[in-house]
Design an enzyme around this catalytic site. Structure first.
Site, mmCIF file in Angstrom:
data_model
loop_
_atom_site.group_PDB
_atom_site.id
_atom_site.type_symbol
_atom_site.label_atom_id
_atom_site.label_comp_id
_atom_site.label_asym_id
_atom_site.label_seq_id
_atom_site.Cartn_x
_atom_site.Cartn_y
_atom_site.Cartn_z
ATOM 1 N N LYS A 192 0.769 -1.150 -0.201
ATOM 2 C CA LYS A 192 -0.149 0.008 -0.045
ATOM 3 C C LYS A 192 0.769 1.150 -0.068
ATOM 4 C CE LYS A 192 -1.819 1.682 4.171
ATOM 5 N NZ LYS A 192 -1.480 3.386 4.187
ATOM 6 N N ASN A 193 1.899 1.344 0.897
ATOM 7 C CA ASN A 193 2.756 2.373 1.106
ATOM 8 C C ASN A 193 3.746 2.872 -0.075
ATOM 9 O OD1 ASN A 193 1.105 3.043 3.388
ATOM 10 N ND2 ASN A 193 2.928 2.590 4.839
ATOM 11 N N ARG A 203 -5.425 10.276 4.320
ATOM 12 C CA ARG A 203 -4.331 11.386 4.441
ATOM 13 C C ARG A 203 -3.394 11.419 3.471
ATOM 14 N NH1 ARG A 203 -3.426 13.205 9.236
ATOM 15 N NH2 ARG A 203 -1.177 14.049 8.507
ATOM 16 N N CYS A 243 -5.620 12.550 13.341
ATOM 17 C CA CYS A 243 -6.093 11.053 12.929
ATOM 18 C C CYS A 243 -5.818 10.504 14.035
ATOM 19 C CB CYS A 243 -5.544 10.701 11.828
ATOM 20 S SG CYS A 243 -4.028 9.544 11.913
ATOM 21 N N ARG A 302 0.016 14.269 13.556
ATOM 22 C CA ARG A 302 0.239 14.075 11.950
ATOM 23 C C ARG A 302 0.274 15.366 11.107
ATOM 24 N NH1 ARG A 302 -1.420 8.271 9.867
ATOM 25 N NH2 ARG A 302 0.485 8.519 8.672
ATOM 26 N N ASP A 320 4.252 0.531 12.211
ATOM 27 C CA ASP A 320 3.232 -0.065 11.581
ATOM 28 C C ASP A 320 2.891 -1.598 12.039
ATOM 29 O OD1 ASP A 320 2.264 2.282 10.458
ATOM 30 O OD2 ASP A 320 2.808 1.619 8.258
ATOM 31 N N ARG A 379 -8.741 -0.840 4.551
ATOM 32 C CA ARG A 379 -7.875 0.201 4.004
ATOM 33 C C ARG A 379 -6.514 -0.372 3.479
ATOM 34 N NH1 ARG A 379 -6.235 4.221 7.697
ATOM 35 N NH2 ARG A 379 -4.740 4.622 6.168
HETATM 36 C C1 UD1 Z 1 4.036 6.955 6.730
HETATM 37 C C2 UD1 Z 1 3.230 5.662 6.414
HETATM 38 C C3 UD1 Z 1 2.643 5.074 7.488
HETATM 39 C C4 UD1 Z 1 3.717 4.726 8.744
HETATM 40 C C5 UD1 Z 1 4.587 6.117 8.812
HETATM 41 C C6 UD1 Z 1 5.767 5.604 9.769
HETATM 42 C C7 UD1 Z 1 2.512 6.080 4.145
HETATM 43 C C8 UD1 Z 1 1.266 6.217 3.271
HETATM 44 N N1 UD1 Z 1 1.979 5.910 5.283
HETATM 45 O O1 UD1 Z 1 3.043 8.034 7.205
HETATM 46 O O2 UD1 Z 1 1.963 3.813 7.322
HETATM 47 O O3 UD1 Z 1 3.209 4.643 9.981
HETATM 48 O O4 UD1 Z 1 5.164 6.742 7.395
HETATM 49 O O5 UD1 Z 1 6.708 4.975 9.194
HETATM 50 O O6 UD1 Z 1 3.617 5.781 3.689
HETATM 51 N N2 UD1 Z 1 5.985 14.717 10.806
HETATM 52 C C9 UD1 Z 1 5.847 16.124 11.400
HETATM 53 N N3 UD1 Z 1 5.753 16.831 10.362
HETATM 54 C C10 UD1 Z 1 5.593 16.425 8.873
HETATM 55 C C11 UD1 Z 1 5.521 15.123 8.604
HETATM 56 C C12 UD1 Z 1 5.889 14.033 9.746
HETATM 57 O O7 UD1 Z 1 6.028 16.166 12.309
HETATM 58 O O8 UD1 Z 1 5.167 17.397 8.049
HETATM 59 C C13 UD1 Z 1 6.268 13.659 12.052
HETATM 60 C C14 UD1 Z 1 4.882 12.727 12.377
HETATM 61 O O9 UD1 Z 1 4.060 13.283 12.968
HETATM 62 C C15 UD1 Z 1 5.497 11.385 12.903
HETATM 63 C C16 UD1 Z 1 7.071 11.469 11.997
HETATM 64 O O10 UD1 Z 1 7.022 12.704 11.480
HETATM 65 O O11 UD1 Z 1 5.811 11.842 14.192
HETATM 66 C C17 UD1 Z 1 6.889 10.386 10.935
HETATM 67 O O12 UD1 Z 1 5.899 10.567 10.135
HETATM 68 P P1 UD1 Z 1 5.655 10.403 8.508
HETATM 69 O O13 UD1 Z 1 7.005 9.505 8.301
HETATM 70 O O14 UD1 Z 1 5.615 11.348 7.843
HETATM 71 O O15 UD1 Z 1 4.342 9.237 8.368
HETATM 72 P P2 UD1 Z 1 3.448 9.297 7.130
HETATM 73 O O16 UD1 Z 1 4.387 9.599 6.149
HETATM 74 O O17 UD1 Z 1 2.507 10.228 7.373
#
Ligand code: UD1
Length: 428
Positions: A22-23, A93, A117, A122, A306, A398
């Site tokens: 998925k990711n 998202r 969420c 996030r 995850d 999902r």
């Molecule tokens: C992706 C994965 C999700 C997985 C996560 C962590 C997808 C579609 N989803 O989510 O399944 O659980 O990586 O491995 O690939 N953060 C900020 N600001 C930002 C972006 C992130 O503070 O602009 C923080 C987040 O709150 C979190 C950390 O960075 O604490 C890592 O999050 P991130 O790697 O961005 O998660 P996703 O990409 O949303």
């Protein structure tokens, strides 16, 4: 409403085939916005999140056609819109992944802000700051972020913590930017590497994939390509743990064992017998009661957040005391209260859950609150004595392709029940 009825205590055996990740599918499908012409994408998992993204791509003007089982043809020659509406972003998202490609290709994007969420706030501030550094003008109005740039320009961008979709969004944007972009403290996840390899095929100059520093040389134009989505390491890890929860012996096929190294090390330490069984195949076997191990989630190559909820099920019936620490998301212990309903002995203290293994879990109705929590509750149902009813299947669907059917084929007593009304407990 639908729920899963699981009669626990039956061990698993047989072979399970892992679907496309998925990711990886979500960013790869979003990347088709970067170039006009026909893309062919294989091993696309049939999941609710993918369907939502395809709906969004269609609204943007991408033509999407089926090409046999799990194959898609996409043509983004004529984009008609630059807007990702609230209704779709709120449901998934990762829709925010269209932001970078749209502003890079069309010079304009309007994407609804995703909001929080179940597992945490996030934010997407890294995505936005990165685009600003690349010269985009950003405005936040009426719940949308609007980004404009005649042409993005290369920039030096540092992530305070590595962000998976943040790295992907900016890497895609950088491919059409003028000059060189350096992404520091970038995410190293295999899904980021898979996207980067596709972008390279499309003609982008990218180096440093799989390291903390990714360098992108932008080009004026990219070309459409063929791409096969990599197998889902989280789904594979979940089935390894299903064998740990239910007992028995499984072969997991169509997986990439290197993507699961840390997970396999932990599961072996807990007492599971795991070995490679030919290319892309892993054999897993459970003998006796598992041992307690401590787990701390980390960005790749660390233990994935995850799979945190799923390994907690194993620890819930393991020999001693285990400390499961979540460092990525601030609110990812929603499954704990549900596991306690099945008899688990777990105490949450800050970012850690202290899990004292009990001899048995006992079936009960439970409610899934997010995607991985739903998989954890299914595993708990397999392990528990008696019947577990798992509600909240919209979360499971999902991200897991036909999980109930795959488990039933392995011998689990599991069935999807459609019923009018709600069997849930009242929550006042
Ligand atoms: C992706 C994965 C999700 C997985 C996560 C962590 C997808 C579609 N989803 O989510 O399944 O659980 O990586 O491995 O690939 N953060 C900020 N600001 C930002 C972006 C992130 O503070 O602009 C923080 C987040 O709150 C979190 C950390 O960075 O604490 C890592 O999050 P991130 O790697 O961005 O998660 P996703 O990409 O949303």
């Amino acid at each position: 409403m639908e729920y899963l009825e699981i009669k626990g205590g039956r061990s698993l055996s047989g072979t399970v085939r892992i679907s496309g990740a998925k990711n990886a599918a979500l960013p790869i499908l979003s990347a088709t916005l970067l170039a006009g012409g026909g893309f062919e994408i294989d091993q696309v998992p049939d999941l609710q999140d993918v369907r939502i993204l395809l709906r969004l791509l269609k609204e943007l003007g991408v033509e999407v056609k089926d090409k046999g089982p799990s194959g898609l043809l996409l043509d983004s020659e004529k984009l008609e819109s630059f807007e990702a509406p609230y209704d779709l972003v709120r449901r998934m998202r990762a829709s925010v992944l269209v932001l970078g490609p749209l502003v890079a290709r069309l010079g304009r994007a309007r994407v609804s802000l995703p909001g929080g969420c179940a597992i945490g706030a996030r934010p997407i501030d890294f995505h936005l700051k990165g685009l600003e550094l690349m010269g985009a003008k950003l405005e936040i109005r009426e719940g949308f972020v609007e980004a404009r740039a005649k042409r993005l320009i290369g920039a030096h961008i540092y992530f305070d913590v590595p962000s998976v979709t943040g790295t992907e969004n900016l890497m895609m944007a950088a491919c059409l930017a003028k000059g060189k972009t350096v992404l520091e403290n970038a995410a190293k996840e295999p899904e980021v590497v898979a996207l980067g390899e596709m972008l390279r095929e499309m003609g982008a100059g990218i180096s440093g994939l799989g390291t903390g520093t990714i360098v992108v040389e932008g080009s004026r134009e990219l070309r459409p390509v063929y791409c096969k989505i990599i197998p889902d390491r989280i789904e594979a890890g979940t089935y390894l743990m299903a064998a740990g929860a239910a007992g028995g012996e499984l072969v997991i096929e169509n997986c990439i064992p290197e993507h699961l190294e840390t997970v396999i090390i932990k599961l072996k330490a807990a007492g599971l017998k795991i070995k490679e069984a030919g290319p892309g195949r892993i054999k897993v076997k459970k003998r006796g009661r598992l041992k307690s191990v401590d787990v701390k989630t980390q960005p790749y190559p660390g233990f994935p957040t995850d799979l945190q909820a799923q390994i907690m099920v194993l620890m819930a019936t393991a020999g001693k005391l285990s400390v499961v620490t979540e460092t990525i998301f601030e609110n990812r212990f929603m499954h704990v209260a549900e596991l306690k309903r099945l008899g688990a002995d777990i105490r949450v203290e800050g970012r850690s859950a202290i899990v004292r293994g009990v001899k048995y879990l006992y079936g009960a109705p439970v409610m899934a609150t997010d995607l991985r929590a739903s998989a954890c509750l299914v595993l708990a149902g397999l392990a528990a004595r008696g019947t577990t009813l798992v509600q909240g299947l919209e979360h499971l669907d999902r991200g897991y392709e036909k999980m109930d059917e795959k488990l039933a084929a392995l011998g689990a007593r599991i069935r999807r029940v459609r019923q009018k009304g709600d069997i849930s407990r009242d929550c006042t």
